[in-house]
Design a protein around this motif. Structure first.
Motif, short mmCIF file in Angstrom:
data_model
loop_
_atom_site.label_atom_id
_atom_site.label_comp_id
_atom_site.label_asym_id
_atom_site.label_seq_id
_atom_site.Cartn_x
_atom_site.Cartn_y
_atom_site.Cartn_z
N TYR A 247 0.84 -1.21 0.00
CA TYR A 247 0.00 0.00 0.00
C TYR A 247 0.87 1.26 0.00
O TYR A 247 0.63 2.20 -0.76
CB TYR A 247 -0.92 -0.01 1.22
N GLY A 323 -14.27 -4.98 0.17
CA GLY A 323 -13.65 -4.77 -1.13
C GLY A 323 -12.76 -5.91 -1.57
O GLY A 323 -12.39 -5.99 -2.74
N ASN A 355 -6.92 1.72 -8.61
CA ASN A 355 -8.25 1.93 -8.05
C ASN A 355 -8.90 0.59 -7.75
O ASN A 355 -8.54 -0.44 -8.32
CB ASN A 355 -9.14 2.69 -9.04
N SER A 356 -9.90 0.62 -6.86
CA SER A 356 -10.65 -0.59 -6.55
C SER A 356 -11.50 -1.00 -7.74
O SER A 356 -12.04 -0.15 -8.46
CB SER A 356 -11.56 -0.34 -5.34
N THR A 360 -15.39 2.69 -5.66
CA THR A 360 -15.87 3.59 -4.61
C THR A 360 -15.05 3.40 -3.35
O THR A 360 -14.48 2.33 -3.12
CB THR A 360 -17.36 3.34 -4.30
N GLN A 361 -14.99 4.46 -2.54
CA GLN A 361 -14.35 4.40 -1.23
C GLN A 361 -15.37 4.39 -0.10
O GLN A 361 -15.02 4.23 1.06
CB GLN A 361 -13.40 5.59 -1.06
N ASN A 362 -16.65 4.59 -0.45
CA ASN A 362 -17.71 4.56 0.55
C ASN A 362 -17.90 3.13 1.05
O ASN A 362 -18.18 2.22 0.26
CB ASN A 362 -19.01 5.09 -0.07
N LYS A 363 -17.76 2.92 2.35
CA LYS A 363 -17.73 1.56 2.89
C LYS A 363 -19.03 0.81 2.66
O LYS A 363 -19.02 -0.37 2.27
CB LYS A 363 -17.39 1.59 4.38
N LEU A 366 -19.34 0.11 -0.97
CA LEU A 366 -18.29 -0.85 -1.32
C LEU A 366 -18.72 -2.27 -0.97
O LEU A 366 -18.55 -3.20 -1.77
CB LEU A 366 -17.00 -0.49 -0.58
#
Length: 493
Positions: A247, A323, A355-356, A360-363, A366
């Protein structure tokens, strides 16, 4: 020292309620040693051997025996014949102590090792002639069981990481017999965690990590050297890995496709070793991959606290990182090797695109996208990625676990694909250099003779197959833009 001397232990044993590693109750009053059958072995299986004094379970009179420790963790003692053996494991506890001769006027003290197999069932060993220091014996035995000594063996330094369940410090070896000041990472689990998580969950978490790291053998898995249990903490002495997590690396570096494939290949080999021993990792993510080196690439898989035995009948534990969770786990399907492959596919997607795959980064969102396996393959992010690599990602992230690529299939595909990429890159660079040489000649002579040599021919003068071709500047430019052509031919001016 006379053989009739009686010994007593100076340091009394603490009655700790620390629950992680405990010797078993000896309900059936079993002896310390397992007797026959005779154990056959050869010299290359021996870790250490030497003559030691021993006081047994029910005896206070010391006697000398030959002791042999094998790479399998079996400890044998013998005189003219084998007398007994035990299999060292995480149910056996070591402690370096001092014994004293109470009948001697000077109260002579001796450094010894107590090996406790069952509760109230232990032996003491020591070396009077110092041909091999007792510390060396302690260090070798501690590779296979639980030790109870930290001071005098390690020096604690700065904290380098802190997680939800543990803290990590750097430590250095203080043993004169080992490499002094050798740096290690000490992962510390505190007894105070019992106020935050159930005691049994904490016990399972620590025991899982220790059990797996004791048996796996891979250059791509962090090495566990010793487990130390004190009154309030359990300390894992681990290989020190200095390069940071994957990371962190991705925040500072852009990895090309071939580098990403090499990282994937090494993680895959680490996971293959875990699966070989019947376990799944269950928490494969960027933060659990550390770099020993970036050039050349060398990674280490870490953090086995969520790992568990493979159970194909039911889901034992539904934990995971949002994720990265295989979609079938949301339907309470058993966690098998295919679930690790899905998590590895997410990690590979992140390596290639940054990127995922769920965008999205919203849990909460996600988790929902993770559950439905609604993946995003954006053309902008994938336009520079080869079609073969894209297919590998798609096979790893298949929603249907029965269609998802297996680890053996992935290993084969990566071997072929990475070799092709390396060959094409090397061939392309060579062809471009040679075409540039041709261009220089053409500038001097507009219609030169150019020799082409097929890649499947040897380049010896006697075997060289030569064709005379006439080209001009226009054709040269076209050839330079034709990857298909110059990847197949070798140009010599």
């Amino acid at each position: 020292m006379q053989s009739s001397t009686n010994y007593s232990q100076i340091e009394k044993r603490e009655n700790s309620d620390w629950p992680i590693f405990q010797t078993a109750e000896n309900i059936n009053n079993l002896p310390f040693w397992d007797k026959r059958p005779y154990l056959f072995f050869d010299e290359n299986q021996i870790v250490i051997k030497g003559t030691l004094k021993r006081i047994g379970k029910n005896k206070q009179i010391p006697k000398s025996y030959m002791f042999i420790l094998l790479k399998t963790g079996q400890l044998i003692y013998l005189d003219t014949n084998q007398k007994g053996k035990i299999q060292l494991d995480l149910s056996i506890v070591l402690k370096k102590i001092e014994l004293t001769n109470e009948e001697n006027e000077d109260k002579q003290k001796i450094s010894a090792i107590r090996i406790e197999r069952f509760q109230n069932c232990s032996i003491h060993i020591w070396n009077e002639d110092n041909s091999i220091s007792i510390n060396v014996w302690y260090n070798r035995l501690a590779q296979f069981c639980i030790s109870s000594n930290f001071e005098g063996f390690f020096q604690l330094h700065e904290k380098i990481d802190e997680g939800a369940f543990s803290s990590v410090f750097t430590v250095t070896s203080q043993s004169q017999e080992e490499v002094k000041n050798q740096k290690y990472a000490a992962k510390v689990y505190s007894k105070s965690l019992q106020s935050k998580i159930p005691a049994q969950q904490m016990k399972d978490f620590i025991q899982a990590e220790c059990s797996i790291l004791k048996i796996v053998k891979s250059q791509y898995i962090v090495k566990l050297f010793e487990i130390i249990q004190l009154e309030d903490v359990v300390i894992l002495i681990l290989e020190y890995v200095s390069g940071g997590t994957l990371y962190q690396i991705l925040q500072q570096n852009v990895l090309n496709e071939l580098m990403s494939l090499e990282i994937l290949n090494q993680i895959m080999l680490a996971i293959k070793e875990v699966h070989h021993h019947g376990f799944v990792h269950r928490d494969i993510k960027l933060e659990n991959i550390m770099f020993q080196s970036l050039n050349p690439i060398e990674i280490k898989l870490i953090d086995f606290g969520f790992a568990e035995k493979i159970n194909r009948n039911k889901l034992l534990n539904g934990s995971g990182t949002a994720g990265y969770i295989a979609p079938e786990l949301f339907q309470l399907a058993p966690y098998t090797e295919n679930c690790d492959m899905f998590s590895l596919g997410v990690l590979f997607y992140l390596l290639l695109c940054g990127n995922s795959p769920f965008g999205t980064q919203n849990k909460e969102l996600l988790l929902e996208l993770n559950k439905t396996c609604n993946l995003q393959y954006l053309s902008k992010e994938w336009q520079n990625i080869s079609s073969s690599t894209q297919k590998i990602v798609q096979k790893m992230l298949d929603k249907d676990p029965t269609k998802r690529i297996t680890i053996l299939e992935l290993e084969l595909l990566l071997d072929i694909h990475m070799n092709n990429l390396r060959f094409n890159q090397a061939n392309s660079r060579q062809a471009l250099n040679q075409l540039q040489n041709c261009n220089n000649v053409i500038m001097q002579n507009q219609r030169p003779a150019v020799r082409t040599v097929s890649n499947n021919k040897k380049c010896d003068d006697d075997d060289m197959s030569i064709e005379e071709k006439s080209i001009d500047n226009t054709n040269l430019i076209n050839l330079k833009n034709s990857h298909q052509y110059y990847n197949k031919s070798k140009w010599v001016s």
